[in-house]
Design a protein around this motif. Structure first.
Motif, PDB file in Angstrom:
ATOM      1  N   ASN A 178     -10.721   1.086  -7.609  1.00  0.00           N
ATOM      2  CA  ASN A 178      -9.328   1.180  -7.158  1.00  0.00           C
ATOM      3  C   ASN A 178      -8.409   1.355  -8.361  1.00  0.00           C
ATOM      4  OD1 ASN A 178      -6.762   0.860  -6.109  1.00  0.00           O
ATOM      5  ND2 ASN A 178      -7.123  -1.142  -5.239  1.00  0.00           N
TER       6      ASN A 178
ATOM      7  N   HIS B 288      -6.435   4.938  -9.232  1.00  0.00           N
ATOM      8  CA  HIS B 288      -4.972   4.950  -9.158  1.00  0.00           C
ATOM      9  C   HIS B 288      -4.314   4.858 -10.526  1.00  0.00           C
ATOM     10  CE1 HIS B 288      -4.907   4.993  -4.842  1.00  0.00           C
ATOM     11  NE2 HIS B 288      -5.736   3.983  -4.807  1.00  0.00           N
TER      12      HIS B 288
ATOM     13  N   PHE C 148      -5.768   1.833   0.504  1.00  0.00           N
ATOM     14  CA  PHE C 148      -5.814   3.294   0.529  1.00  0.00           C
ATOM     15  C   PHE C 148      -4.412   3.870   0.667  1.00  0.00           C
ATOM     16  CE2 PHE C 148     -10.244   2.596   2.283  1.00  0.00           C
ATOM     17  CZ  PHE C 148     -10.886   3.001   1.117  1.00  0.00           C
ATOM     18  N   ALA C 149      -3.537   3.157   1.373  1.00  0.00           N
ATOM     19  CA  ALA C 149      -2.158   3.612   1.562  1.00  0.00           C
ATOM     20  C   ALA C 149      -1.215   3.006   0.533  1.00  0.00           C
ATOM     21  CB  ALA C 149      -1.679   3.265   2.966  1.00  0.00           C
ATOM     22  N   VAL C 150      -1.452   1.747   0.162  1.00  0.00           N
ATOM     23  CA  VAL C 150      -0.592   1.039  -0.790  1.00  0.00           C
ATOM     24  C   VAL C 150      -1.503   0.499  -1.904  1.00  0.00           C
ATOM     25  CG1 VAL C 150       1.106  -0.801  -1.091  1.00  0.00           C
ATOM     26  CG2 VAL C 150       0.919   0.372   1.113  1.00  0.00           C
ATOM     27  N   PRO C 151      -1.678   1.256  -2.984  1.00  0.00           N
ATOM     28  CA  PRO C 151      -2.646   0.875  -4.016  1.00  0.00           C
ATOM     29  C   PRO C 151      -2.468  -0.530  -4.587  1.00  0.00           C
ATOM     30  CG  PRO C 151      -1.897   3.114  -4.373  1.00  0.00           C
ATOM     31  CD  PRO C 151      -1.064   2.548  -3.265  1.00  0.00           C
TER      32      PRO C 151
ATOM     33  N   ALA D  74      -5.994  -1.532   3.348  1.00  0.00           N
ATOM     34  CA  ALA D  74      -4.597  -1.101   3.230  1.00  0.00           C
ATOM     35  C   ALA D  74      -4.330  -0.506   1.857  1.00  0.00           C
ATOM     36  CB  ALA D  74      -3.665  -2.273   3.486  1.00  0.00           C
TER      37      ALA D  74
END
Length: 118
Positions: free
Chosen positions: A111, A115, A62-65, A60
């Motif tokens: 990650n 980001h 990938f959508a919500v860092p 998840a």
């Protein structure tokens, strides 16, 4: 950077997801590991759920860092605890938890780097 982030995160999710399934279906290997570490077998499903939640959280991410980062931190702590449990009973079988730890830590670092959390 993006390709490394996706590749390592997906590999870490495959590893942790596979481990979660073995705990959740009651496979003999995790039961033996719990016994070797002198932990109650009732912890098996809980550990499996923790691994499953971490796996879903990483993907998840990938959508919500932020979710991916939190899941990565949780999984790193999980595998540090797994290494500590092995060391506590004098086990020399450290390769498995160390490999998992390296992958989830690498996914967490990538990650955060991708980001811009550094």
């Amino acid at each position: 950077m993006f390709v490394a982030y996706v590749t390592v995160t997906v590999l870490a999710a495959v590893f942790t997801g596979g481990a979660a399934v073995t705990y959740l279906i009651g496979h003999p290997y995790p039961k033996a590991q719990l016994g070797m570490k002198r932990l109650p077998r009732s912890w098996g499903p809980r550990l499996g759920l923790a691994l499953a939640a971490g796996t879903v959280g990483q993907l998840a991410g990938f959508a919500v860092p932020l979710l991916g980062t939190l899941a990565g931190v949780g999984l790193v702590l999980y595998f540090v605890g797994a290494l500590a449990a092995h060391l506590r009973v004098g086990s020399r079988q450290l390769v498995g938890p160390a490999v998992f730890l390296v992958f989830v830590a690498a996914a967490l670092v990538l990650n955060a780097g991708y980001h811009g959390l550094w």
